[in-house]
Scaffold this motif. Structure first.
Motif, short mmCIF file in Angstrom:
data_model
loop_
_atom_site.label_atom_id
_atom_site.label_comp_id
_atom_site.label_asym_id
_atom_site.label_seq_id
_atom_site.Cartn_x
_atom_site.Cartn_y
_atom_site.Cartn_z
N LYS A 115 0.80 -1.24 0.00
CA LYS A 115 0.00 0.00 0.00
C LYS A 115 0.83 1.29 0.00
O LYS A 115 0.41 2.28 -0.59
CB LYS A 115 -0.95 0.00 1.20
CG LYS A 115 -2.07 1.02 1.08
CD LYS A 115 -3.14 0.80 2.13
CE LYS A 115 -4.31 1.76 1.92
NZ LYS A 115 -5.40 1.49 2.88
N SER A 131 -11.95 2.72 -1.67
CA SER A 131 -11.55 1.85 -0.56
C SER A 131 -12.52 0.70 -0.35
O SER A 131 -12.15 -0.34 0.19
CB SER A 131 -11.42 2.66 0.73
OG SER A 131 -12.67 3.26 1.08
N GLU A 134 -11.59 -3.02 -1.38
CA GLU A 134 -10.56 -3.83 -0.73
C GLU A 134 -11.09 -5.10 -0.07
O GLU A 134 -10.36 -6.07 0.08
CB GLU A 134 -9.80 -2.98 0.31
CG GLU A 134 -8.93 -1.91 -0.32
CD GLU A 134 -8.09 -1.17 0.71
OE1 GLU A 134 -7.82 -1.75 1.79
OE2 GLU A 134 -7.72 -0.02 0.46
N THR A 164 -6.88 -5.37 -3.52
CA THR A 164 -8.12 -6.12 -3.34
C THR A 164 -7.83 -7.62 -3.32
O THR A 164 -6.68 -8.05 -3.40
CB THR A 164 -9.12 -5.82 -4.47
OG1 THR A 164 -8.65 -6.40 -5.70
CG2 THR A 164 -9.29 -4.32 -4.67
#
Length: 243
Positions: A115, A131, A134, A164
Motif C-alpha cells: 500500500k 476503498s 478492498e 483487493t
C-alpha cells in the motif's frame, strides 16, 4: 528464525518500493516533454511524426509508450495515434498489448511493495473513494463495470486493484478486457482521420464525445451504485454466517 524471515521480507519490500519509485520518478521526468506534447493536437501530430521516423522500431516505441502511460499516470492516452500510424486493427492490438503490459507491471509492483507504493502515487481522494473495493468477493464484477464506464480514473484504479482480493489472472484476463471497446473506438477514429475517411472520423468522434459526456454525468453515480451493491452483498453474507 521467523523474525529474521519477516525482517528480510520487509527489507525486500522497502527496497522494491524505493527502486519502483525511483524508476517512476525517472520515467516521469524524462517523459514530461512527451506529456506536454500530447496535450494538444499539434503535439499529437509531432508525436506521430517522431514515431514515423523510427520506421520499423516505431511499433516497439509505441508499445513502450502505451505501457508507460499506464504506469505513469501523467501521460495522456495515445490510442488515437496508434490508429493513425498502424491502422484500426493493428493499432488496437498494439494499444491493448501495451495496456496489458503496463497493467501487469503495476499489479505485480504493488503486490510486492504494498500500500505505501499506492499512497505515494495515487491521490488520497481516489484511494478513499475506492476503498470499498478492498474487502469484497465480488470485486472482479465491480471492477469490470468501473473499467467499462468512460471517465472513471482507470490508471488510478489499476494501482488500487492489487490491494483487493482479486488475483492477477482474473484481473488481466477477466477485468482489463472491459477497456477494449474504448481502445478500439479511439484507434478507429485515428485510422479514419489518417486515411481521410472524414465521415467515419466524425461518427467515431461523436461516439467518443457522447461516451465522455455520459461518463462525466454518470460515473459518480455508477461508483455509488457499485458501493451499494458491495454493501448489500456484505449484509447478505453476514446474515448467512450468523444463521
Amino acid at each position: 528464525m521467523k523474525n529474521k524471515i519477516n525482517k528480510d521480507s520487509l527489507k525486500f519490500k522497502i527496497a522494491v518500493f524505493v527502486v519502483y519509485l525511483l524508476i517512476i520518478a525517472g520515467i516521469t521526468v524524462a517523459l514530461i516533454p512527451l506529456a506536454k506534447m500530447l496535450m494538444s493536437e499539434n503535439g499529437m501530430e509531432k508525436f506521430r511524426n517522431v514515431l514515423k521516423s523510427y520506421k520499423f522500431f516505431s511499433v516497439f516505441v509505441f508499445l513502450f509508450v502505451q505501457a508507460v502511460q499506464v504506469v505513469v499516470v501523467l501521460i495522456p492516452p495515445v490510442q488515437i495515434v496508434g490508429g493513425m500510424l498502424f491502422g484500426s486493427v493493428f493499432g488496437s492490438i498494439l494499444s491493448i498489448a501495451g495496456l496489458w503490459l503496463g497493467s501487469a507491471v503495476v499489479f505485480f509492483g504493488v503486490k510486492i511493495a504494498g500500500k505505501p507504493l499506492v499512497e505515494a502515487i495515487i491521490s488520497k481522494k481516489d484511494i478513499k473513494k475506492f476503498s470499498f473495493l478492498e474487502d469484497t468477493e465480488k470485486v472482479s464484477f465491480v471492477l469490470f463495470i468501473l473499467y467499462l464506464i468512460p471517465g472513471t480514473p482507470k490508471d488510478a484504479l489499476t494501482y488500487l486493484v492489487p490491494l483487493t482480493k482479486i488475483d492477477a489472472k482474473t484481473f488481466l484476463f477477466g477485468v482489463l478486457p472491459a477497456r477494449i471497446p474504448s481502445i478500439i473506438i479511439s484507434a478507429f477514429f485515428g485510422s479514419s482521420v489518417s486515411k481521410g475517411h472524414y465521415v467515419l472520423a466524425v461518427i467515431f468522434a461523436v461516439i467518443i464525445v457522447a461516451l465522455a459526456v455520459l461518463g462525466f454525468i454518470f460515473r459518480e453515480k455508477a461508483v455509488l451504485k457499485m458501493k451499494e451493491f458491495i454493501n448489500r452483498k456484505k449484509i447478505v453474507k453476514n446474515k448467512q454466517n450468523n444463521q
